[in-house]
Motif scaffolding. Structure first.
Motif, PDB file in Angstrom:
ATOM      1  N   PHE A 122      23.877  45.440  40.630  1.00 21.55           N
ATOM      2  CA  PHE A 122      22.415  45.494  40.628  1.00 21.55           C
ATOM      3  C   PHE A 122      21.962  45.683  42.075  1.00 21.55           C
ATOM      4  CE2 PHE A 122      23.662  42.698  37.100  1.00 21.55           C
ATOM      5  CZ  PHE A 122      23.098  43.395  36.038  1.00 21.55           C
ATOM      6  N   PRO A 123      20.908  46.471  42.291  1.00 24.04           N
ATOM      7  CA  PRO A 123      20.497  46.714  43.677  1.00 24.04           C
ATOM      8  C   PRO A 123      20.016  45.430  44.363  1.00 24.04           C
ATOM      9  CG  PRO A 123      18.966  47.737  42.110  1.00 24.04           C
ATOM     10  CD  PRO A 123      20.078  47.164  41.309  1.00 24.04           C
ATOM     11  N   VAL A 124      20.376  45.300  45.629  1.00 19.99           N
ATOM     12  CA  VAL A 124      19.928  44.159  46.441  1.00 19.99           C
ATOM     13  C   VAL A 124      19.297  44.743  47.701  1.00 19.99           C
ATOM     14  CG1 VAL A 124      20.648  42.076  47.688  1.00 19.99           C
ATOM     15  CG2 VAL A 124      21.859  42.753  45.623  1.00 19.99           C
ATOM     16  N   PRO A 125      18.071  44.296  48.071  1.00 25.61           N
ATOM     17  CA  PRO A 125      17.394  44.956  49.202  1.00 25.61           C
ATOM     18  C   PRO A 125      17.776  44.414  50.574  1.00 25.61           C
ATOM     19  CG  PRO A 125      15.902  43.383  48.158  1.00 25.61           C
ATOM     20  CD  PRO A 125      17.200  43.324  47.390  1.00 25.61           C
ATOM     21  N   PHE A 126      18.679  43.412  50.635  1.00 26.04           N
ATOM     22  CA  PHE A 126      18.952  42.837  51.960  1.00 26.04           C
ATOM     23  C   PHE A 126      20.402  42.376  52.082  1.00 26.04           C
ATOM     24  CE2 PHE A 126      17.636  39.381  49.189  1.00 26.04           C
ATOM     25  CZ  PHE A 126      18.567  38.396  49.447  1.00 26.04           C
ATOM     26  N   ASP A 127      20.809  42.246  53.341  1.00 27.75           N
ATOM     27  CA  ASP A 127      22.051  41.554  53.677  1.00 27.75           C
ATOM     28  C   ASP A 127      21.675  40.313  54.477  1.00 27.75           C
ATOM     29  OD1 ASP A 127      23.791  43.182  52.371  1.00 27.75           O
ATOM     30  OD2 ASP A 127      24.406  44.323  54.130  1.00 27.75           O
ATOM     31  N   THR A 128      22.657  39.454  54.734  1.00 27.05           N
ATOM     32  CA  THR A 128      22.371  38.221  55.491  1.00 27.05           C
ATOM     33  C   THR A 128      23.315  38.129  56.674  1.00 27.05           C
ATOM     34  OG1 THR A 128      21.769  37.155  53.412  1.00 27.05           O
ATOM     35  CG2 THR A 128      22.090  35.711  55.278  1.00 27.05           C
ATOM     36  N   TRP A 129      22.783  37.705  57.821  1.00 22.80           N
ATOM     37  CA  TRP A 129      23.586  37.445  59.014  1.00 22.80           C
ATOM     38  C   TRP A 129      23.470  35.952  59.296  1.00 22.80           C
ATOM     39  CZ3 TRP A 129      21.113  41.767  57.754  1.00 22.80           C
ATOM     40  CH2 TRP A 129      21.774  42.984  57.927  1.00 22.80           C
ATOM     41  N   TRP A 130      24.581  35.236  59.180  1.00 23.21           N
ATOM     42  CA  TRP A 130      24.572  33.781  59.352  1.00 23.21           C
ATOM     43  C   TRP A 130      24.917  33.420  60.797  1.00 23.21           C
ATOM     44  CZ3 TRP A 130      22.720  30.921  55.465  1.00 23.21           C
ATOM     45  CH2 TRP A 130      22.795  31.422  54.174  1.00 23.21           C
ATOM     46  N   PHE A 131      24.286  32.401  61.315  1.00 20.53           N
ATOM     47  CA  PHE A 131      24.627  31.892  62.652  1.00 20.53           C
ATOM     48  C   PHE A 131      24.122  30.460  62.752  1.00 20.53           C
ATOM     49  CE2 PHE A 131      20.332  32.211  64.516  1.00 20.53           C
ATOM     50  CZ  PHE A 131      19.726  33.078  63.617  1.00 20.53           C
ATOM     51  N   ARG A 132      24.441  29.815  63.850  1.00 21.70           N
ATOM     52  CA  ARG A 132      24.027  28.419  64.035  1.00 21.70           C
ATOM     53  C   ARG A 132      23.068  28.280  65.196  1.00 21.70           C
ATOM     54  NH1 ARG A 132      29.194  24.521  63.488  1.00 21.70           N
ATOM     55  NH2 ARG A 132      30.030  25.471  61.639  1.00 21.70           N
ATOM     56  N   LEU A 133      22.178  27.338  65.091  1.00 23.56           N
ATOM     57  CA  LEU A 133      21.385  26.903  66.229  1.00 23.56           C
ATOM     58  C   LEU A 133      21.488  25.385  66.303  1.00 23.56           C
ATOM     59  CD1 LEU A 133      18.094  29.041  66.036  1.00 23.56           C
ATOM     60  CD2 LEU A 133      20.027  29.320  67.604  1.00 23.56           C
ATOM     61  N   PRO A 134      21.458  24.836  67.519  1.00 20.30           N
ATOM     62  CA  PRO A 134      21.592  23.377  67.617  1.00 20.30           C
ATOM     63  C   PRO A 134      20.360  22.649  67.074  1.00 20.30           C
ATOM     64  CG  PRO A 134      21.444  24.407  69.804  1.00 20.30           C
ATOM     65  CD  PRO A 134      21.389  25.509  68.810  1.00 20.30           C
ATOM     66  N   ARG A 135      20.586  21.429  66.615  1.00 22.86           N
ATOM     67  CA  ARG A 135      19.478  20.535  66.243  1.00 22.86           C
ATOM     68  C   ARG A 135      19.353  19.481  67.312  1.00 22.86           C
ATOM     69  NH1 ARG A 135      19.664  18.103  60.261  1.00 22.86           N
ATOM     70  NH2 ARG A 135      17.565  17.364  60.668  1.00 22.86           N
ATOM     71  N   HIS A 136      18.155  19.270  67.794  1.00 30.54           N
ATOM     72  CA  HIS A 136      17.963  18.239  68.808  1.00 30.54           C
ATOM     73  C   HIS A 136      18.013  16.869  68.142  1.00 30.54           C
ATOM     74  CE1 HIS A 136      17.372  21.433  71.443  1.00 30.54           C
ATOM     75  NE2 HIS A 136      16.060  21.559  71.409  1.00 30.54           N
ATOM     76  N   PRO A 137      18.436  15.839  68.898  1.00 34.28           N
ATOM     77  CA  PRO A 137      18.570  14.515  68.291  1.00 34.28           C
ATOM     78  C   PRO A 137      17.294  14.041  67.590  1.00 34.28           C
ATOM     79  CG  PRO A 137      19.525  14.517  70.485  1.00 34.28           C
ATOM     80  CD  PRO A 137      18.889  15.859  70.293  1.00 34.28           C
ATOM     81  N   SER A 138      16.129  14.373  68.160  1.00 36.67           N
ATOM     82  CA  SER A 138      14.873  13.893  67.560  1.00 36.67           C
ATOM     83  C   SER A 138      14.628  14.544  66.193  1.00 36.67           C
ATOM     84  CB  SER A 138      13.707  14.225  68.483  1.00 36.67           C
ATOM     85  OG  SER A 138      13.628  15.625  68.644  1.00 36.67           O
ATOM     86  N   GLU A 139      15.326  15.651  65.911  1.00 37.86           N
ATOM     87  CA  GLU A 139      15.090  16.361  64.647  1.00 37.86           C
ATOM     88  C   GLU A 139      16.073  15.934  63.567  1.00 37.86           C
ATOM     89  OE1 GLU A 139      13.877  20.412  67.056  1.00 37.86           O
ATOM     90  OE2 GLU A 139      15.861  20.146  66.200  1.00 37.86           O
ATOM     91  N   LYS A 140      16.983  15.049  63.938  1.00 43.42           N
ATOM     92  CA  LYS A 140      18.042  14.719  62.989  1.00 43.42           C
ATOM     93  C   LYS A 140      17.543  13.772  61.912  1.00 43.42           C
ATOM     94  CE  LYS A 140      21.809  15.870  65.911  1.00 43.42           C
ATOM     95  NZ  LYS A 140      22.746  15.424  66.894  1.00 43.42           N
ATOM     96  N   GLY A 141      18.180  13.833  60.809  1.00 46.63           N
ATOM     97  CA  GLY A 141      17.816  12.953  59.705  1.00 46.63           C
ATOM     98  C   GLY A 141      18.595  13.397  58.504  1.00 46.63           C
ATOM     99  N   GLU A 142      18.804  12.487  57.567  1.00 45.24           N
ATOM    100  CA  GLU A 142      19.629  12.837  56.415  1.00 45.24           C
ATOM    101  C   GLU A 142      18.854  13.734  55.457  1.00 45.24           C
ATOM    102  OE1 GLU A 142      22.341  10.557  53.124  1.00 45.24           O
ATOM    103  OE2 GLU A 142      20.439   9.740  53.748  1.00 45.24           O
ATOM    104  N   VAL A 143      17.530  13.510  55.408  1.00 48.72           N
ATOM    105  CA  VAL A 143      16.714  14.219  54.439  1.00 48.72           C
ATOM    106  C   VAL A 143      16.068  15.423  55.110  1.00 48.72           C
ATOM    107  CG1 VAL A 143      14.705  14.036  52.948  1.00 48.72           C
ATOM    108  CG2 VAL A 143      16.280  12.111  53.178  1.00 48.72           C
ATOM    109  N   ALA A 144      16.106  16.547  54.440  1.00 48.71           N
ATOM    110  CA  ALA A 144      15.597  17.751  55.081  1.00 48.71           C
ATOM    111  C   ALA A 144      14.999  18.691  54.048  1.00 48.71           C
ATOM    112  CB  ALA A 144      16.723  18.446  55.825  1.00 48.71           C
TER     113      ALA A 144
END
Ligand SMILES: Cc1cc2nc3c(=O)[nH]c(=O)nc-3n(C[C@H](O)[C@H](O)[C@H](O)COP(=O)(O)OP(=O)(O)OC[C@H]3O[C@@H](n4cnc5c(N)ncnc54)[C@H](O)[C@@H]3O)c2cc1C
Length: 417
Positions: free
Chosen positions: A181-203
């Protein structure tokens, strides 16, 4: 030449779950995995409530919850110049199945492998690459494979199950080809850091949209897993713009993360996923069954790939364990698995195609840079949408339950000294 009850080719979520369930039924099962371990980055890392409930039914819930993981609680849509709108609120589902567990796939596969290793009939052969099928008398009788040192060998089996993923070699060897089936996009995966103040189990999961591109950020324990979506032809453009150009695009899409785009050191940090949406018309031939991505590659929308693969494995174990214990699996048995799983697969793929048409297609074509007003209106004004959407993502149509033969009681908590 060895003989086993069921040869499972591919140690991904479908193969490892099938191996565990069949081994618990008392079937001799051998899983062949071409890699030496499960350490592969940027795979599906979302464990949905349907899978968590299954793990509880298998008596493995306590151990599963001890694995490092973050909890995805909702999907929020951005509104330019306005307050974001919650589209899917997993918290609205009855606990304890009211979140998506985000964990590296290798942790999840190691966890399944450890549980399966406790069953006497289970064998996992790492660094074993399947190369073809052994056929005799119009039936698949086993698999050909290469051992770690490259020696060709064969494994005979009452049944071969292809769980070798979206580029399944066994599917090709069987002469089966999926409808694309046609798909209009591809995905490029990468990481960015999370700062300590942004951490938490729930997201939450918050996508961002631009002309001809989109960005999703999945919260992980100490980093963001970023998925950049662009039209299928965009790889050449990304390479031509270079890493600086890519960083600028990410910073423009998510200004709140602009302070850390330098963490993308080069374009080698991007992992390209050729997004596919396809499905086999027939999932089996005599002596061989395809399940998981080998039978149907899913779009990343909803992150349902792993979970559908696991549901296939449960259905396959349910229908095939008795036949495997008898040592005689018929085409009618394989047909039952296909019939059970074809409809939920088709329903989910149809929903993904509708999302593509309504949201991703126009965005990728540069015709729109925001979610359609109708979707925002529904999310804001129709309370049921907040529960129907997460329920559909969490459990999907026709979720499977652990077969009675695979259920175990949770170990009792040890008294504290
Ligand atoms: C980059 C990326 C991101 C994704 N993100 C998500 C997500 O967030 N959520 C989600 O649910 N899904 C996601 N998916 C899809 C998800 O990973 C798959 O749908 C799911 O893993 C399918 O499970 P499977 O067991 O059918 O196949 P796979 O996971 O593909 O496993 C196939 C296994 O077979 C092995 N193999 C292949 N060929 C051979 C051979 N010849 N011999 C022996 N072994 C072989 C492979 O090494 C692999 O271990 C993502 C996929 C990719 C690639």
């Amino acid at each position: 030449m060895e003989k086993t009850g069921c040869a499972v080719v591919g140690g991904g979520p479908a193969g490892m779950m099938l191996g565990l369930l069949l081994a618990r039924a008392g079937v001799r099962v051998t899983v062949l995995e071409k890699h030496a371990d499960f350490l592969r980055d940027f795979r599906g890392d979302t464990v949905h409530p349907s899978t968590i409930r299954l793990i509880d039914e298998l008596g493995l819930g306590q151990e599963f919850r001890r694995l490092p993981q973050s909890r995805l609680k909702n999907v929020v849509l951005p509104v330019p110049g306005g307050a974001p709108v919650t589209m899917g609120d997993f918290d609205a589902l009855p606990p304890p199945y009211n979140y998506v567990a985000m964990m590296p796939q290798w942790d999840f596969l190691n966890f399944l492998a450890a549980a399966a290793a406790e069953e006497p009939g289970f064998t996992l052969l790492l660094s074993h690459t399947a190369t073809g099928l052994v056929r005799n008398g119009g039936r698949v009788r086993g698999v050909r494979f290469r051992t770690p040192d490259g020696t060709p060998d064969e494994l005979l089996a009452d049944l071969v199950v292809a769980t070798d993923g979206r580029h399944s070699a066994l599917r090709t060897a069987a002469g089966l080809a999926p409808k694309e089936f046609p798909v209009p996009f591809d995905t490029w995966w990468f990481r960015l850091p999370r700062h300590p103040s942004e951490k938490g189990e729930v997201a939450g999961l918050v996508p961002a949209f631009g002309p001809g591109e989109a960005l999703v950020a999945l919260f992980r324990n100490d980093y963001y897993q970023m998925g950049y979506l662009a039209p299928k032809s965009a790889d050449a453009r990304i390479r031509a713009e270079g890493v600086e150009g890519f960083r600028r695009r990410i910073a423009a899409l998510r200004p709140d993360l602009a302070d850390r785009v330098d963490a993308i050191r080069s374009l080698d940090d991007l992992h390209w996923l050729d997004v596919r949406l396809n499905r086999l018309h027939s999932w089996h031939i005599n002596g061989l069954l395809c399940i998981g991505d080998a039978a149907h590659a899913m779009s990343p929308a909803g992150g349902v790939g792993i979970n559908l693969a696991i549901q296939d494995a449960v259905a396959a174990a349910n229908y095939l364990a008795p036949a495997l214990l008898r040592g005689r699996v018929t085409t009618a048995d394989l047909k039952k698995v296909e019939r059970r799983r074809m409809l939920p697969t088709a329903i989910v793929q149809t929903a993904q195609r509708l999302m593509q048409r309504a949201i991703f297609g126009p965005i990728m074509a540069g015709k729109r840079t925001r979610v359609p007003a109708a979707a925002l209106f529904m999310a804001r004004r129709v309370p049921a949408v907040r529960t129907i959407v997460p329920r559909f993502i969490a459990f999907g149509p026709r979720p499977e339950h652990a077969p009675a033969f695979a259920r175990r009681a949770e170990p009792r908590p040890q008294p504290q000294p």
